[in-house]
Enzyme design. Structure first.
Site, PDB file in Angstrom:
ATOM      1  N   ASP A  24       1.146  -1.098  -0.133  1.00 24.64           N
ATOM      2  CA  ASP A  24       0.040  -0.099  -0.113  1.00 24.64           C
ATOM      3  C   ASP A  24       0.738   1.153  -0.295  1.00 24.64           C
ATOM      4  OD1 ASP A  24      -2.802   1.404  -0.287  1.00 24.64           O
ATOM      5  OD2 ASP A  24      -3.155   1.054   1.998  1.00 24.64           O
ATOM      6  N   HIS A  41       2.557   3.576  -8.865  1.00 25.85           N
ATOM      7  CA  HIS A  41       2.708   2.525  -9.526  1.00 25.85           C
ATOM      8  C   HIS A  41       3.966   1.237 -10.021  1.00 25.85           C
ATOM      9  CE1 HIS A  41      -1.026   1.938  -7.991  1.00 25.85           C
ATOM     10  NE2 HIS A  41      -1.905   3.464  -8.417  1.00 25.85           N
ATOM     11  N   LEU A 135      10.257 -20.727  -5.105  1.00 25.31           N
ATOM     12  CA  LEU A 135       9.789 -19.961  -4.381  1.00 25.31           C
ATOM     13  C   LEU A 135       8.380 -19.811  -4.854  1.00 25.31           C
ATOM     14  CD1 LEU A 135       9.160 -17.412  -2.693  1.00 25.31           C
ATOM     15  CD2 LEU A 135      10.089 -15.937  -4.435  1.00 25.31           C
TER      16      LEU A 135
HETATM   17  C1  FPP Z   1      -1.491   0.618  -3.623  1.00 28.05           C
HETATM   18  O1  FPP Z   1      -1.405   1.451  -3.644  1.00 28.05           O
HETATM   19  C2  FPP Z   1      -1.290  -0.347  -4.334  1.00 28.05           C
HETATM   20  C3  FPP Z   1      -1.761  -1.311  -5.534  1.00 28.05           C
HETATM   21  C4  FPP Z   1      -3.422  -0.754  -5.656  1.00 28.05           C
HETATM   22  C5  FPP Z   1      -1.084  -1.920  -6.702  1.00 28.05           C
HETATM   23  C6  FPP Z   1      -0.191  -2.730  -6.779  1.00 28.05           C
HETATM   24  C7  FPP Z   1       0.898  -2.596  -7.315  1.00 28.05           C
HETATM   25  C8  FPP Z   1       1.787  -3.367  -8.023  1.00 28.05           C
HETATM   26  C9  FPP Z   1       2.782  -2.707  -6.923  1.00 28.05           C
HETATM   27  C10 FPP Z   1       2.263  -4.044  -8.892  1.00 28.05           C
HETATM   28  C11 FPP Z   1       2.717  -5.117  -9.136  1.00 28.05           C
HETATM   29  C12 FPP Z   1       2.862  -6.103  -9.753  1.00 28.05           C
HETATM   30  C13 FPP Z   1       2.811  -7.110 -10.074  1.00 28.05           C
HETATM   31  C14 FPP Z   1       3.224  -7.359 -10.655  1.00 28.05           C
HETATM   32  C15 FPP Z   1       2.911  -7.672  -9.015  1.00 28.05           C
HETATM   33  P1  FPP Z   1      -2.073   2.806  -2.982  1.00 28.05           P
HETATM   34  O2  FPP Z   1      -2.880   3.209  -5.040  1.00 28.05           O
HETATM   35  O3  FPP Z   1      -3.435   2.116  -2.829  1.00 28.05           O
HETATM   36  O4  FPP Z   1      -1.934   3.680  -2.613  1.00 28.05           O
HETATM   37  P2  FPP Z   1      -2.558   4.823  -2.029  1.00 28.05           P
HETATM   38  O5  FPP Z   1      -3.285   4.748  -0.352  1.00 28.05           O
HETATM   39  O6  FPP Z   1      -1.698   5.906  -1.958  1.00 28.05           O
HETATM   40  O7  FPP Z   1      -3.136   5.718  -2.875  1.00 28.05           O
END
Ligand code: FPP
Length: 244
Positions: A24, A41, A135
């Site tokens: 997050d 992201h 893994l």
């Molecule tokens: C939360 O941050 C994150 C997400 C909803 C997406 C996480 C996805 C990735 C890091 C890409 C993963 C890729 C692979 C291949 C596993 P948020 O957008 O909710 O952040 P905020 O709470 O600060 O708005």
């Protein structure tokens, strides 16, 4: 302390078998840097790569990361499209290196709302890694914990109707075996970054006895060193599983 110094403190006999992570804070990381959310992201994917590497180095056997929840469709169309594409592009870019490093990857979640060509591409790509066993990486995509439990129960009902299962009552074992994560042990350590302290519908059934570990660090800033610190702290917890 650097990675090697923390690693030296870790008891190799007490490594969590399965670590689950709610990654997050990508949006807030981008905002802090005056960038667009999508840059957060993008940076988040780099953190995933590092944590996969660290899991291999320390000997974590199962890693489950929450990439996209069933609730994430509520975000702007632009962000949703970007995230969905980023997740598949990352899979396609990383698959060869994951295979070389002994990683077995699969996606868990509902297929509803995803096009069949998307699901097929994911499945065909992941399949290439299914001979690996160093893994086991599970990417939760279009995942919701309640939906997973419901889908499991409905799956059992279908099997009962078809005569594949004969039972007077549904057992815990049957529910576990019909979850998306079937075959995976329950998470020992459950990490959430960015200061939020909620489960947010992630692995609801499986996390019944998980140890929770929270950090204020935003996901793109999460390092291998901090990951090891979480494991070190996990090793100092006293797990009783409801017993004494
Ligand atoms: C939360 O941050 C994150 C997400 C909803 C997406 C996480 C996805 C990735 C890091 C890409 C993963 C890729 C692979 C291949 C596993 P948020 O957008 O909710 O952040 P905020 O709470 O600060 O708005």
């Amino acid at each position: 302390m650097n990675f090697k110094e923390i690693l030296a403190k870790i008891d190799p006999q007490k490594i969590p078998v399965h670590v689950a992570i709610i990654m997050d804070g990508n949006g807030r990381w981008a905002k802090k840097k005056k960038l667009k959310r999508i840059n957060g992201h993008k940076k988040g994917v780099e953190a995933v790569r590092k944590i996969v590497e660290a899991s291999r180095e320390v000997g974590v056997k199962y890693l489950t990361v929450y990439a996209f929840s069933t609730e994430n469709w509520k975000r702007s169309k632009l962000e949703v499209n970007y995230l969905v594409k980023l997740i598949i592009d990352s899979l396609l870019n990383e698959i060869d290196s994951l295979i070389e490093n002994g990683v077995n990857i699969r996606f868990i979640g509902s297929r509803k709302n995803l096009t069949s060509s998307y699901s097929k591409k994911v499945e065909d790509t992941c399949r290439k890694s299914w001979h690996n066993d160093k893994l086991f990486l599970q990417v939760a995509m279009n995942y919701g914990g309640r939906k997973e439990i419901l889908d499991s129960v409905n799956q059992i009902l279908i099997k009962m109707k078809n005569g594949e299962i004969e039972t007077a009552e549904i057992t815990e074992k049957m529910i576990s075996e019909n979850l998306y994560s079937t075959g995976t042990p329950d998470p020992d350590l459950f990490i959430r970054t960015s200061g939020e302290q909620r489960i947010s519908n992630f692995l609801l059934w499986q996390s019944a006895y998980s140890e929770f570990w929270f950090t204020d660090t935003l996901w793109p800033d999460f390092t291998k060193e901090e990951y090891l610190k979480a494991i070190l702290e996990f090793q100092n917890r006293n797990r009783r599983f409801g017993g004494r």
